[in-house]
Write a protein that holds these residues in place. Structure first.
Motif, PDB file in Angstrom:
ATOM      1  N   ARG A 193       0.792  -1.290  -0.157  1.00  8.97           N
ATOM      2  CA  ARG A 193      -0.029   0.038   0.092  1.00  8.97           C
ATOM      3  C   ARG A 193       0.870   1.328   0.051  1.00  8.97           C
ATOM      4  N   TYR A 194       0.481   2.430  -0.744  1.00  7.01           N
ATOM      5  CA  TYR A 194       1.217   3.573  -0.824  1.00  7.01           C
ATOM      6  C   TYR A 194       1.367   4.482   0.338  1.00  7.01           C
ATOM      7  N   GLU A 195       0.694   4.052   1.367  1.00  6.96           N
ATOM      8  CA  GLU A 195       0.997   4.915   2.921  1.00  6.96           C
ATOM      9  C   GLU A 195      -0.112   4.192   3.804  1.00  6.96           C
ATOM     10  N   GLU A 196       0.117   4.455   4.928  1.00  9.85           N
ATOM     11  CA  GLU A 196      -0.675   4.116   6.082  1.00  9.85           C
ATOM     12  C   GLU A 196      -1.986   4.441   5.942  1.00  9.85           C
ATOM     13  N   GLY A 197      -3.138   3.836   6.140  1.00  2.95           N
ATOM     14  CA  GLY A 197      -4.531   3.966   5.800  1.00  2.95           C
ATOM     15  C   GLY A 197      -4.895   4.125   4.431  1.00  2.95           C
ATOM     16  N   LYS A 198      -4.060   3.658   3.502  1.00  3.78           N
ATOM     17  CA  LYS A 198      -4.713   3.321   2.194  1.00  3.78           C
ATOM     18  C   LYS A 198      -4.996   1.805   2.319  1.00  3.78           C
ATOM     19  N   GLU A 199      -5.525   1.473   1.256  1.00  5.45           N
ATOM     20  CA  GLU A 199      -6.205  -0.139   0.864  1.00  5.45           C
ATOM     21  C   GLU A 199      -4.732  -0.815   0.486  1.00  5.45           C
TER      22      GLU A 199
ATOM     23  N   VAL B 278       8.291   6.013 -21.797  1.00  2.87           N
ATOM     24  CA  VAL B 278       8.210   6.643 -20.807  1.00  2.87           C
ATOM     25  C   VAL B 278       9.280   6.423 -19.683  1.00  2.87           C
ATOM     26  N   LEU B 279      10.159   7.459 -19.207  1.00  3.95           N
ATOM     27  CA  LEU B 279      10.830   7.202 -17.756  1.00  3.95           C
ATOM     28  C   LEU B 279      10.200   7.902 -16.710  1.00  3.95           C
ATOM     29  N   LYS B 280      10.014   7.362 -15.615  1.00  2.00           N
ATOM     30  CA  LYS B 280       9.637   8.151 -14.561  1.00  2.00           C
ATOM     31  C   LYS B 280      10.479   7.818 -13.303  1.00  2.00           C
ATOM     32  N   TRP B 281      10.613   8.713 -12.407  1.00  3.79           N
ATOM     33  CA  TRP B 281      11.200   8.580 -11.283  1.00  3.79           C
ATOM     34  C   TRP B 281      10.392   9.043  -9.883  1.00  3.79           C
ATOM     35  N   ARG B 282      10.316   7.906  -9.140  1.00  2.00           N
ATOM     36  CA  ARG B 282       9.631   8.278  -7.810  1.00  2.00           C
ATOM     37  C   ARG B 282      10.234   8.184  -6.702  1.00  2.00           C
ATOM     38  N   ARG B 283      10.438   9.188  -5.747  1.00  2.00           N
ATOM     39  CA  ARG B 283      11.156   9.437  -4.508  1.00  2.00           C
ATOM     40  C   ARG B 283      10.313   9.757  -3.480  1.00  2.00           C
ATOM     41  N   ARG B 284      10.346   8.749  -2.378  1.00  2.00           N
ATOM     42  CA  ARG B 284       9.419   8.963  -0.997  1.00  2.00           C
ATOM     43  C   ARG B 284       7.857   9.299  -1.658  1.00  2.00           C
ATOM     44  N   GLY B 285       7.428   8.454  -2.565  1.00  2.00           N
ATOM     45  CA  GLY B 285       6.140   8.597  -2.875  1.00  2.00           C
ATOM     46  C   GLY B 285       5.560   9.564  -3.844  1.00  2.00           C
ATOM     47  N   ARG B 286       6.513  10.581  -4.343  1.00  2.00           N
ATOM     48  CA  ARG B 286       6.295  11.808  -5.190  1.00  2.00           C
ATOM     49  C   ARG B 286       7.193  11.330  -6.619  1.00  2.00           C
ATOM     50  N   LYS B 287       6.307  11.648  -7.583  1.00  2.00           N
ATOM     51  CA  LYS B 287       7.097  11.564  -8.842  1.00  2.00           C
ATOM     52  C   LYS B 287       7.994  12.994  -9.023  1.00  2.00           C
ATOM     53  N   VAL B 288       9.205  12.756  -9.311  1.00  2.00           N
ATOM     54  CA  VAL B 288      10.160  13.843  -9.412  1.00  2.00           C
ATOM     55  C   VAL B 288      10.631  14.257 -10.664  1.00  2.00           C
ATOM     56  N   MET B 289      10.308  13.092 -11.604  1.00  2.00           N
ATOM     57  CA  MET B 289      10.640  13.265 -13.062  1.00  2.00           C
ATOM     58  C   MET B 289      10.055  12.310 -13.772  1.00  2.00           C
ATOM     59  N   GLU B 290       9.580  13.030 -15.167  1.00  2.00           N
ATOM     60  CA  GLU B 290       9.069  12.262 -16.225  1.00  2.00           C
ATOM     61  C   GLU B 290       9.663  12.457 -17.454  1.00  2.00           C
ATOM     62  N   VAL B 291      10.124  11.549 -18.432  1.00  2.00           N
ATOM     63  CA  VAL B 291      10.845  12.059 -19.630  1.00  2.00           C
ATOM     64  C   VAL B 291      10.038  11.054 -20.614  1.00  2.00           C
ATOM     65  N   GLN B 292       9.508  11.705 -21.686  1.00  2.00           N
ATOM     66  CA  GLN B 292       9.019  10.947 -22.852  1.00  2.00           C
ATOM     67  C   GLN B 292       9.940  10.923 -24.052  1.00  2.00           C
ATOM     68  N   PHE B 293      10.113   9.508 -24.620  1.00  2.00           N
ATOM     69  CA  PHE B 293      11.153   9.631 -25.578  1.00  2.00           C
ATOM     70  C   PHE B 293      10.512   9.483 -26.963  1.00  2.00           C
ATOM     71  N   SER B 294      11.105  10.259 -27.849  1.00  2.00           N
ATOM     72  CA  SER B 294      10.564  10.149 -29.236  1.00  2.00           C
ATOM     73  C   SER B 294      11.203   9.569 -30.112  1.00  2.00           C
ATOM     74  N   THR B 295      12.380   9.071 -29.714  1.00  2.00           N
ATOM     75  CA  THR B 295      13.200   8.113 -30.681  1.00  2.00           C
ATOM     76  C   THR B 295      13.730   6.890 -29.996  1.00  2.00           C
ATOM     77  N   ASP B 296      14.019   5.894 -30.618  1.00  2.00           N
ATOM     78  CA  ASP B 296      14.707   4.892 -29.806  1.00  2.00           C
ATOM     79  C   ASP B 296      16.053   5.097 -29.198  1.00  2.00           C
ATOM     80  N   GLU B 297      16.830   6.030 -29.844  1.00  2.00           N
ATOM     81  CA  GLU B 297      18.042   6.586 -29.436  1.00  2.00           C
ATOM     82  C   GLU B 297      17.996   7.154 -28.254  1.00  2.00           C
TER      83      GLU B 297
END
Length: 327
Positions: free
Chosen positions: A192-198, A271-290
């Motif tokens: 669960r993502y935090e105390e009290g959540k399902e 898509v590349l995402k970085w979550r730290r301590r329950g928060r999304k701190v970065m999101e990068v979308q790729f347009s090419t395989d390179e």
């Protein structure tokens, strides 16, 4: 245990280098450690393994042969000797099992069924490690993803452990909906993502030991099944620590690994995402395989050979290409 593969002392030292384990922490045989020191050493290895050896399916897309080999000797060459590489659950957890066995831990593998939603589970398509220390059994999993155990979890009914703060994890023992015999019980790993959540079930597992031939048989399911995302998406996940820099962390070194796990990097196709301590701190979308290949190197330390880079061209998993799903 006749015939069970073990890594040599030289190979274990190479593995220690691969996971950036400080020299002062290196022990080749844990048999003389106290139970408390064994638990501490297990926690240390799990942290380094999760941060340095990603859960990924690169071979299925960035190779010409697209064949997954789960034999321990091959896994050593792939994970230890190839820059930044890891593997999907059968690879990562079978490899880690062989490491723990070679170090002297009381460890065995157990099969697991992934939760599919609405209380329903799939077949035996996952594997975990169970380590017993001083009568307590611990769940270890280096091949599930960001909701997986971030440290050894005692297999005790309802005992809550910290996953990646503020998230929590636990195991409960119950029958799953598909079972006709309701007297049978399996361990269900929940997150669960935090105390009290399902609480959300991630997978269930048994205490029955699965042997190496089971792993070989189970290995065919994910990458031969056209319905699984493994066959048409590139994925990679590794855990991060609170000492890693926000910008292009690469694969963490000794200094970064002195910190505690604080999140995870997840590459999901384009898509590349970085979550730290329950928060999304970065999101990068790729347009090419390179772009994606560059991110694999900059955030995971995975360096692909030119031949492997070419192998994805024209496939459904290529970013920005003309394969199916890229219209």
């Amino acid at each position: 245990m006749a015939g069970r593969h073990r890594y040599t002392s030289d190979q274990l030292n190479q593995y220690f280098d691969r996971i950036s384990l400080p020299t002062r922490h290196r022990t080749l045989n844990i048999s003389n450690l106290s139970p408390a020191d064994k638990v501490a050493y297990l926690n240390l290895h799990q942290k380094h393994q999760l941060a340095k050896v990603p859960w990924e399916n690169i071979t299925q897309h960035y190779s010409w042969h697209r064949t997954i080999n789960v034999q321990p000797a091959h896994l050593f060459n792939k994970i230890v000797l190839s820059p930044g590489r890891g593997g999907y659950c059968m690879e990562a957890n079978h490899f880690f099992h062989t490491v723990l066995l070679s170090l002297g831990f009381d460890v065995y593998m157990a099969g697991a069924r992934i939760h599919r939603g609405e209380g329903m589970y799939g077949g035996w398509t996952h594997v975990v490690n169970l380590v017993t220390i001083d009568g307590t059994k611990y769940l270890l999993d280096g091949g599930f993803g960001p909701q997986g155990p971030s440290r050894p979890l005692a297999v005790r009914e309802g005992e809550v452990g910290s996953q990646v703060q503020p998230a929590e994890m636990r195991v409960v023992r119950e029958a799953i909906p598909q079972m006709l015999d309701r007297t049978q019980r399996l361990w269900v790993y929940q997150h669960r993502y935090e105390e009290g959540k399902e609480w959300v079930p991630m997978y269930c597992f048994t205490e029955l030991e699965f042997i190496e031939t089971d792993i070989v048989a189970m290995n065919f399911a994910p990458w031969l099944n056209p319905q699984t995302f493994f066959t048409h998406k590139v994925v990679a996940v590794r855990f991060t620590t609170d000492r890693e820099l926000d910008e292009l962390p690469g694969s963490p070194g000794e200094e970064a690994l002195e910190g505690e796990i604080d999140g995870s990097l997840t590459l999901n196709q384009s898509v590349l995402k970085w979550r730290r301590r329950g928060r999304k701190v970065m999101e990068v979308q790729f347009s090419t395989d390179e772009d994606r290949q560059k991110a694999l190197e900059e955030y995971f330390g995975i360096v692909l050979a030119e031949e492997d880079r070419q192998a994805i061209k024209g496939t459904a998993a290529e970013v920005g290409g003309k394969g199916m799903g890229n219209d």
